[in-house]
Scaffold this active site. Structure first.
Site, PDB file in Angstrom:
ATOM      1  N   SER A   1     -31.548  52.781  14.707  1.00  0.00           N
ATOM      2  CA  SER A   1     -31.117  52.853  15.955  1.00  0.00           C
ATOM      3  C   SER A   1     -29.660  53.365  15.905  1.00  0.00           C
ATOM      4  CB  SER A   1     -30.966  51.461  16.786  1.00  0.00           C
ATOM      5  OG  SER A   1     -31.919  51.021  17.432  1.00  0.00           O
TER       6      SER A   1
ATOM      7  N   GLU B   1     -19.397  63.794  27.720  1.00  0.00           N
ATOM      8  CA  GLU B   1     -19.986  64.100  28.619  1.00  0.00           C
ATOM      9  C   GLU B   1     -21.096  62.936  28.815  1.00  0.00           C
ATOM     10  OE1 GLU B   1     -19.779  65.928  26.075  1.00  0.00           O
ATOM     11  OE2 GLU B   1     -18.373  67.566  26.742  1.00  0.00           O
ATOM     12  N   SER B   2     -21.399  61.969  28.161  1.00  0.00           N
ATOM     13  CA  SER B   2     -22.214  60.670  28.305  1.00  0.00           C
ATOM     14  C   SER B   2     -22.806  60.154  26.965  1.00  0.00           C
ATOM     15  CB  SER B   2     -22.980  60.753  29.548  1.00  0.00           C
ATOM     16  OG  SER B   2     -22.575  60.679  30.581  1.00  0.00           O
TER      17      SER B   2
ATOM     18  N   HIS C   1     -33.996  55.768  18.869  1.00  0.00           N
ATOM     19  CA  HIS C   1     -34.652  54.562  18.196  1.00  0.00           C
ATOM     20  C   HIS C   1     -35.814  55.181  17.373  1.00  0.00           C
ATOM     21  CE1 HIS C   1     -31.694  52.002  20.343  1.00  0.00           C
ATOM     22  NE2 HIS C   1     -32.095  52.651  21.347  1.00  0.00           N
TER      23      HIS C   1
ATOM     24  N   CYS D   1     -23.067  64.708  31.778  1.00  0.00           N
ATOM     25  CA  CYS D   1     -22.519  65.150  33.029  1.00  0.00           C
ATOM     26  C   CYS D   1     -21.705  66.062  33.097  1.00  0.00           C
ATOM     27  CB  CYS D   1     -21.620  63.885  33.599  1.00  0.00           C
ATOM     28  SG  CYS D   1     -22.755  62.363  33.910  1.00  0.00           S
TER      29      CYS D   1
END
Lengths: 136, 136
Positions: free
Chosen positions: B55, B62-63, B68, B83
């Site tokens: 994981s 930007e985010s 996974h 974004c």
């Protein structure tokens, strides 16, 4: 481990700016939400944008929770993704949205990791929740 | 900051088990993918499941990017959410999938944070990519 997972994509409106603009408050709420949802917390990371807004992630054994906030628009983009059947993601989301003061949520539940011969796909179910009546 | 964001939900099949089972290799690939997509890296966290699987998250300005992996099924669940318009998420995804050896991807592009009066919604576009011919 089974590949099936449930990923909730939430656009949350009407949230309290003073809450969603505070990285430490957001960390508290998401960690508490993970516990409400019976998830096993691995780590978390939150930070404040300039001039406003918070980005954060909680990595859980079941997968992850992420959040990005726009206090100036009272808007939050929330993700909760869990694998396995030992956790309760919808309870976690309900708790988090209530703590944020969210009044309206647009939600897509994506069922991920669906095996189809040798490839994997997902299915999507979308709905809206008007939470005004449940807020005080 | 504009609330609009583009979130790619990817189910990637046929990936190389020795790559997707190695947390350090996955970190290298996702960080390199973020750079290919012109994202500004803030932090990353990767860990290995017991007995197999990885994981990981890369938080970018930007985010975020999350992954996974299920080496035993050659399957990976990848998310890239950005974004703003300064980054190139599809280039990042193409790079990452190639490095993983992915042969087939089921992708939904979710346009998030779409304002509709005082609430926010998202739209979803789904497609499949057969990458067999581009792999060596």
């Amino acid at each position: 481990m089974d590949t099936i997972g449930f990923h909730y994509i939430v656009e949350a409106a009407g949230c309290r700016p003073e809450v969603i603009g505070d990285p430490e408050r957001m960390r508290e709420i998401l960690l508490a939400g993970a516990k409400v949802g019976k998830m096993e917390i691995r780590t978390s990371y939150f930070y404040r944008f300039t001039p406003t807004g918070v980005s954060g992630v909680v990595i859980v054994a079941e997968s992850h929770i992420t959040i990005h906030t726009w206090p100036e628009y009272r808007y939050v983009a929330l993700d909760v993704y869990v694998c396995g059947t030992s956790s309760f993601p919808e309870e976690a989301i309900d708790y988090i949205l209530k703590e944020l003061g969210c009044t309206y949520a647009h939600v897509s539940e994506i069922k991920r990791g669906i095996r189809d011969e040798d490839v994997y796909t997902h299915t999507i179910l979308t709905w809206d929740e008007d939470l005004k009546l449940t807020q005080v």
